[in-house]
Motif scaffolding. Structure first.
Motif, mmCIF file in Angstrom:
data_model
loop_
_atom_site.group_PDB
_atom_site.id
_atom_site.type_symbol
_atom_site.label_atom_id
_atom_site.label_comp_id
_atom_site.label_asym_id
_atom_site.label_seq_id
_atom_site.Cartn_x
_atom_site.Cartn_y
_atom_site.Cartn_z
ATOM 1 N N VAL A 89 0.866 -1.179 0.000
ATOM 2 C CA VAL A 89 0.000 0.000 0.000
ATOM 3 C C VAL A 89 0.900 1.226 0.000
ATOM 4 O O VAL A 89 1.859 1.301 0.747
ATOM 5 C CB VAL A 89 -0.950 -0.008 1.212
ATOM 6 N N VAL A 95 1.402 0.721 -5.218
ATOM 7 C CA VAL A 95 0.407 -0.352 -5.064
ATOM 8 C C VAL A 95 0.053 -1.000 -6.401
ATOM 9 O O VAL A 95 -0.323 -2.167 -6.452
ATOM 10 C CB VAL A 95 -0.859 0.169 -4.338
ATOM 11 N N LEU A 96 0.192 -0.232 -7.491
ATOM 12 C CA LEU A 96 -0.161 -0.781 -8.808
ATOM 13 C C LEU A 96 1.061 -1.339 -9.541
ATOM 14 O O LEU A 96 1.040 -1.478 -10.764
ATOM 15 C CB LEU A 96 -0.834 0.295 -9.664
ATOM 16 N N TYR A 132 2.118 -4.141 -10.055
ATOM 17 C CA TYR A 132 1.834 -5.303 -10.914
ATOM 18 C C TYR A 132 1.270 -4.879 -12.273
ATOM 19 O O TYR A 132 1.196 -5.688 -13.186
ATOM 20 C CB TYR A 132 0.898 -6.305 -10.224
ATOM 21 N N ASP A 158 4.098 -12.035 -12.239
ATOM 22 C CA ASP A 158 3.038 -12.307 -11.265
ATOM 23 C C ASP A 158 3.131 -11.314 -10.109
ATOM 24 O O ASP A 158 4.235 -11.010 -9.631
ATOM 25 C CB ASP A 158 3.173 -13.736 -10.713
ATOM 26 N N GLY A 159 1.965 -10.839 -9.653
ATOM 27 C CA GLY A 159 1.961 -9.866 -8.564
ATOM 28 C C GLY A 159 0.886 -10.167 -7.546
ATOM 29 O O GLY A 159 -0.179 -10.681 -7.875
ATOM 30 N N ILE A 160 1.188 -9.867 -6.293
ATOM 31 C CA ILE A 160 0.208 -10.050 -5.215
ATOM 32 C C ILE A 160 0.266 -8.837 -4.312
ATOM 33 O O ILE A 160 1.348 -8.356 -3.973
ATOM 34 C CB ILE A 160 0.444 -11.393 -4.467
ATOM 35 N N GLU A 161 -0.911 -8.345 -3.951
ATOM 36 C CA GLU A 161 -0.999 -7.068 -3.245
ATOM 37 C C GLU A 161 -1.181 -7.307 -1.741
ATOM 38 O O GLU A 161 -2.008 -8.114 -1.345
ATOM 39 C CB GLU A 161 -2.223 -6.354 -3.813
ATOM 40 N N ALA A 185 -1.770 -5.936 2.346
ATOM 41 C CA ALA A 185 -2.334 -4.858 3.170
ATOM 42 C C ALA A 185 -1.188 -3.952 3.615
ATOM 43 O O ALA A 185 -0.016 -4.327 3.540
ATOM 44 C CB ALA A 185 -3.059 -5.452 4.373
ATOM 45 N N HIS A 186 -1.534 -2.754 4.101
ATOM 46 C CA HIS A 186 -0.523 -1.747 4.436
ATOM 47 C C HIS A 186 0.472 -2.280 5.479
ATOM 48 O O HIS A 186 0.078 -2.642 6.591
ATOM 49 C CB HIS A 186 -1.235 -0.512 4.968
ATOM 50 N N ARG A 233 2.191 -5.040 5.385
ATOM 51 C CA ARG A 233 2.276 -6.494 5.543
ATOM 52 C C ARG A 233 3.040 -7.190 4.419
ATOM 53 O O ARG A 233 3.049 -8.423 4.336
ATOM 54 C CB ARG A 233 0.884 -7.114 5.666
ATOM 55 N N VAL A 293 3.399 -11.231 3.643
ATOM 56 C CA VAL A 293 2.847 -11.846 2.430
ATOM 57 C C VAL A 293 3.982 -12.505 1.636
ATOM 58 O O VAL A 293 3.854 -13.640 1.158
ATOM 59 C CB VAL A 293 2.097 -10.802 1.576
#
Lengths: 250, 349
Positions: free
Chosen positions: A52, A56-57, A59, A65-68, A70-71, A73, A77
């Protein structure tokens, strides 16, 4: 006349407009990362963690491959992803609020476990996405939306030096701080990112690259002046260089 | 047929999870569920899985997010205050449609509360403590055997619907030892083409919950989620009806309190009082129709739970005024007593 192609967009960088402001450092760091991914041939092996914050964008720009998260974290992740795919390249790309305020715990513990991941920390001394509030790395007396009279270190503390803090831990194999305020330092930044990813490919463990960067919009200065401010205001407080480098054992 | 063994609820849950194909477990210590991480830390390394003690509940649920996004069968467990910390992560998992199993062995609250079992997190589990319009499937075992069976189901349901499945037990159930036949499930890996695994020979996958553009992206995604939840409501509901065929009175209770309610039903039946027990096994989706149909046939419904009246709200929605609803709630880790229930039901006659 035959034309020789001497430069092209890296395959790891998608061909699209970014949402970044003019003079923002993220574009440079994204490009360096994409070039390194191409050079190491790991685009199809990489999983990038989007934090965040302004990136954040990511990806949408890095062609992998991308995984978002939480602020704050992203390192947790990244840990979850890496424990499932230990043979893939996992990159946690984070800003200063994410990595050093809301996510300090995750940052320290992922480093302390020596997770075999690469963390790219873009430090621009301010919260960009939310419109320019004080970050943990905001300089003393720096004016932001939430320090309208300048950061008063007696009241809210001193800017945190991430590399120095992580360098107290035993597990990290590589910690370096670089900057993108001029071409020479941009080249050094690319080298550092490459080393961080190479370490992961070699299974060495946790690598951390802090990149001093610009936020002209929220600093309220023109891009050229912003680069100058990194050099004159930030670099003296956040010294550049290698803090930790695994000794080669023969 | 497998042999029955005597085991503690929490350990049965951990063993059933491994048998159900859970390869990754992330957790943080909190009483009264500590046997789950302890069992996982002992067994996972021997059986090719991953156990990791996280630095916090928040880190644990976000490790679950990462592992689930990477395609693994993954679980975390905690107890009430720890579940409060996991709520943000659960909302993100729901937003990104990531499957996982989350265990809450409830204890009394609010705040640090106590360590005795409680059912005061019913609202948190069924209404969700995180932000946004989302649902989690909530399974409430009533005994140790059911802990084993529902844990296996939980992983299958999570993967089938790409949802968070919560196993809602409590401290009494987790600490209780009972004979159990451990399941031997036939684990078939579910294809997860959406997971991040490196974009080899395919377009990159994106696992995320941020949906900014186009303008109706988030609205459409929410409509999709609600359609999914509607489907789950139609397919997943489970409940048990005990001695309800000729019942004049109906007790509604789940989990630990339902065990005591069942005893009260037996005591009352011995005295000739026609009473039955309705036990929801899925708390979301709540067995609305089943309870509504039963409540039409009885003079009164008595809700018994270890909270100030949380499931009571769903009971009232299900009964919808067709008969009177009474309530017995125990607070702060206290248990209802069978004699107490008997006395209340006898007072109806």
């Amino acid at each position: 006349m035959s034309e020789e192609l001497i430069y092209t967009r890296p395959e790891s960088l998608r061909e699209r407009k970014t949402h970044y402001c003019p003079g923002c450092g993220h574009g440079i760091v994204h490009k360096l990362l994409a070039e390194v991914m191409d050079e190491l041939g790991i685009r199809e092996e990489t999983i990038i963690i989007a934090p965040v914050g302004c990136s954040v964008l990511i990806y949408d720009y890095i062609n992998a491959d991308g995984i978002e998260a939480a602020h704050g974290r992203a390192p947790a992740v990244a840990t979850g992803v890496k424990r499932v795919h230990p043979d893939k390249i996992v990159i946690s790309y984070q800003g200063d609020g994410d990595l050093l305020a809301i996510g300090t715990g995750e940052t320290i513990h992922a480093a302390n476990r020596g997770e075999n991941i690469s963390v790219i920390f873009v430090n621009n001394a301010i919260y960009g996405m939310t419109g320019g509030q004080m970050a943990p790395t905001t300089m003393s007396d720096q004016i932001t939306k939430t320090t309208p009279y300048g950061r008063n270190v007696q009241d809210v503390g001193y800017p945190i030096r991430a590399c120095e803090m992580l360098n107290t831990l035993a597990a990290p194999v590589y910690i370096e701080r670089t900057s993108i305020h001029d071409v020479k330092n941009i080249r050094k930044t690319k080298k550092a990112i490459k080393k961080a990813l190479q370490n992961q490919m070699d299974g060495k463990g946790y690598s951390f690259v802090e990149v001093l960067s610009t936020c002209p919009t929220n600093w309220g200065v023109a891009p050229v002046k912003a680069a100058k401010w990194v050099e004159t205001a930030m670099v003296p407080y956040y010294p550049l260089g290698v803090f930790r480098e695994e000794k080669e054992t023969v | 047929m497998s042999k029955s063994v005597l085991m503690k609820g929490n350990e049965v849950l951990a063993e059933a999870a491994i048998r159900a194909g859970c390869t990754h477990y992330f957790g943080y210590p909190i009483t009264p569920q500590n046997e789950i991480p302890a069992y996982m830390s002992k067994e996972m390394p021997k059986r090719g899985g991953c156990f990791l003690q996280a630095e916090s509940e928040i880190a644990a649920i976000n490790m679950v997010f990462g592992a689930s996004g990477a395609g693994a069968r993954v679980m975390t467990s905690s107890s009430s205050p720890g579940l409060s910390l996991k709520q943000e992560g659960i909302s993100y998992l729901a937003g990104a449609e990531l499957p996982c199993v989350v265990v809450n062995m409830m204890r009394g609250g609010p705040g640090l509360g106590g360590i005795a079992g409680s059912q005061a997190d019913y609202f948190q589990a069924t209404r969700g403590g995180g932000n946004g319009d989302y649902r989690t499937i909530v399974l409430a075992p009533g005994n140790v055997q059911e802990i084993a069976d529902l844990t296996v189901q939980a992983f299958d349901l999570a993967d089938k619907y790409r949802m968070v499945v919560m196993i809602l037990g409590d401290g009494y159930l987790g600490q209780m030892s009972e004979p159990v036949i451990l399941p031997e499930p036939d684990v078939k890996p579910v294809p997860k083409p959406w997971a991040v695994s490196g974009a080899k020979g395919r377009e990159p996958n994106k696992v995320m919950s941020l949906r900014l553009t186009p303008d109706d992206y988030l609205e459409k995604h929410n409509i999709h989620l609600q359609e999914l939840y509607k489907k789950v409501e139609g397919e997943v509901t489970q409940s048990e009806a005990y001695m309800t065929d000729d019942a004049d009175y109906l007790i509604v209770s789940y989990g630990t309190s339902s065990r005591i309610a069942r005893k009260a039903v037996k005591m009352l039946r011995n005295e000739g009082v026609k009473v039955g027990l309705f036990r929801p096994v899925t708390l979301w989706p709540f067995p609305m129709k089943e309870l509504h149909d039963l409540s039409k046939k009885v003079k009164k419904v008595l809700t018994v739970e270890m909270s100030a009246g949380q499931m009571l709200e769903d009971v009232n929605i299900a009964v919808n005024g067709v008969t009177e609803v009474d309530f017995l709630g125990k607070l702060g880790g206290a248990l209802p007593e069978a004699n107490e229930i008997v006395k209340i039901v006898k007072s109806y006659g």
